[in-house]
Motif scaffolding. Sequence first.
Motif, PDB file in Angstrom:
ATOM      1  N   GLY A   1       0.841  -1.187   0.000  1.00 30.23           N
ATOM      2  CA  GLY A   1       0.000   0.000   0.000  1.00 30.23           C
ATOM      3  C   GLY A   1       0.873   1.232   0.000  1.00 30.23           C
ATOM      4  O   GLY A   1       2.101   1.148  -0.063  1.00 30.23           O
ATOM      5  N   ILE A   2       0.240   2.413   0.034  1.00 31.16           N
ATOM      6  CA  ILE A   2       1.006   3.654   0.073  1.00 31.16           C
ATOM      7  C   ILE A   2       0.550   4.513   1.246  1.00 31.16           C
ATOM      8  O   ILE A   2      -0.585   4.408   1.705  1.00 31.16           O
ATOM      9  N   ARG A   3       1.478   5.325   1.703  1.00 28.80           N
ATOM     10  CA  ARG A   3       1.169   6.285   2.760  1.00 28.80           C
ATOM     11  C   ARG A   3       1.727   7.643   2.360  1.00 28.80           C
ATOM     12  O   ARG A   3       2.849   7.733   1.846  1.00 28.80           O
ATOM     13  N   VAL A   4       0.934   8.673   2.569  1.00 26.07           N
ATOM     14  CA  VAL A   4       1.320  10.035   2.217  1.00 26.07           C
ATOM     15  C   VAL A   4       1.602  10.790   3.505  1.00 26.07           C
ATOM     16  O   VAL A   4       0.749  10.848   4.398  1.00 26.07           O
ATOM     17  N   GLN A   5       2.798  11.349   3.603  1.00 23.41           N
ATOM     18  CA  GLN A   5       3.177  12.060   4.817  1.00 23.41           C
ATOM     19  C   GLN A   5       4.302  13.038   4.510  1.00 23.41           C
ATOM     20  O   GLN A   5       4.722  13.165   3.362  1.00 23.41           O
ATOM     21  N   ASP A   6       4.776  13.732   5.534  1.00 18.28           N
ATOM     22  CA  ASP A   6       5.909  14.643   5.367  1.00 18.28           C
ATOM     23  C   ASP A   6       7.187  13.838   5.514  1.00 18.28           C
ATOM     24  O   ASP A   6       7.462  13.288   6.576  1.00 18.28           O
ATOM     25  N   LEU A   7       7.977  13.765   4.447  1.00 17.27           N
ATOM     26  CA  LEU A   7       9.219  12.983   4.444  1.00 17.27           C
ATOM     27  C   LEU A   7      10.452  13.873   4.485  1.00 17.27           C
ATOM     28  O   LEU A   7      11.545  13.435   4.138  1.00 17.27           O
ATOM     29  N   GLY A   8      10.277  15.123   4.868  1.00 13.90           N
ATOM     30  CA  GLY A   8      11.431  16.015   4.917  1.00 13.90           C
ATOM     31  C   GLY A   8      11.969  16.312   3.534  1.00 13.90           C
ATOM     32  O   GLY A   8      11.244  16.823   2.679  1.00 13.90           O
ATOM     33  N   TYR A   9      13.248  15.965   3.289  1.00 16.77           N
ATOM     34  CA  TYR A   9      13.872  16.258   1.992  1.00 16.77           C
ATOM     35  C   TYR A   9      13.663  15.160   0.957  1.00 16.77           C
ATOM     36  O   TYR A   9      14.129  15.279  -0.172  1.00 16.77           O
ATOM     37  N   ARG A  10      12.985  14.099   1.316  1.00 19.78           N
ATOM     38  CA  ARG A  10      12.792  12.989   0.383  1.00 19.78           C
ATOM     39  C   ARG A  10      11.422  13.080  -0.282  1.00 19.78           C
ATOM     40  O   ARG A  10      10.428  13.410   0.348  1.00 19.78           O
ATOM     41  N   TRP A  11      11.388  12.743  -1.569  1.00 17.63           N
ATOM     42  CA  TRP A  11      10.109  12.683  -2.277  1.00 17.63           C
ATOM     43  C   TRP A  11       9.369  11.391  -1.950  1.00 17.63           C
ATOM     44  O   TRP A  11       8.150  11.352  -1.931  1.00 17.63           O
ATOM     45  N   GLY A  12      10.114  10.328  -1.725  1.00 17.27           N
ATOM     46  CA  GLY A  12       9.477   9.052  -1.438  1.00 17.27           C
ATOM     47  C   GLY A  12      10.471   8.095  -0.808  1.00 17.27           C
ATOM     48  O   GLY A  12      11.664   8.380  -0.730  1.00 17.27           O
TER      49      GLY A  12
END
Length: 231
Positions: free
Chosen positions: A150-161
């Motif tokens: 599955g996928i999760r959308v969140q704040d990853l800082g400097y990373r896109w994924g």
Amino acid sequence: MSNLVVNDLRFEVRRSSARRSLEITVDRSGDLILAAPPAVDDARLRDFVLRKRMWVYKQLARQDALGHEAPRKTFTDGEGFLYLGRSYRLRLVKEADAAVKLVGGRFVMPTALARDGREHLIRWYRERAQPWLSAKVEDYAARMEVAPAGIRVQDLGYRWGSCGKADWLYFHWKTILLPARIAEYVVVHEMAHLHEPHHTPEYWRRVERAMPDYELRKFWLAAHGGEVEGI
């Protein structure tokens, strides 16, 4: 991990038994990472860096040209906000039936909520990013022969994924601000990590098979990705 200093360049050396070649990465914070197989000695690492140093300087110069973190947006009439690569102007209204709506080519927000406008807009972005990114993952799953949990959308800082444990894919909510074809590259990039955890030649071959023009998209992201920072 260890460090390698070559002239004025300082690298964090990351060795992995899964790696077969040397690779330099300039991350979004400007740190230099040198990935290498375990058996490669420092002399060979230094020689590789010397041969690649002009490329490294160009990458650092490009990041410097993009400037530091973009200034925060102001939630006032006429301010522009990105969504899938297109800028939409903000219109503040007295009343509305939602905190944020995209209507007639404009973001609409009640004036009373503008003080916390960033929080409301991020929530809107997250809600749109989840189904959009999920659909792209589904589009590529069969051709890339992967089955993400599955996928999760969140704040990853400097990373896109990132590709996490148990085959979960994580995406920064800002991915939905990128042009669709660039956001799609971010999806393919992370899905390929379900096969190959490192950026090996085989990893990039998998990306290319799924997206033959990936290099153009990758370069666009490196050059322009910072432009979506100021939300």
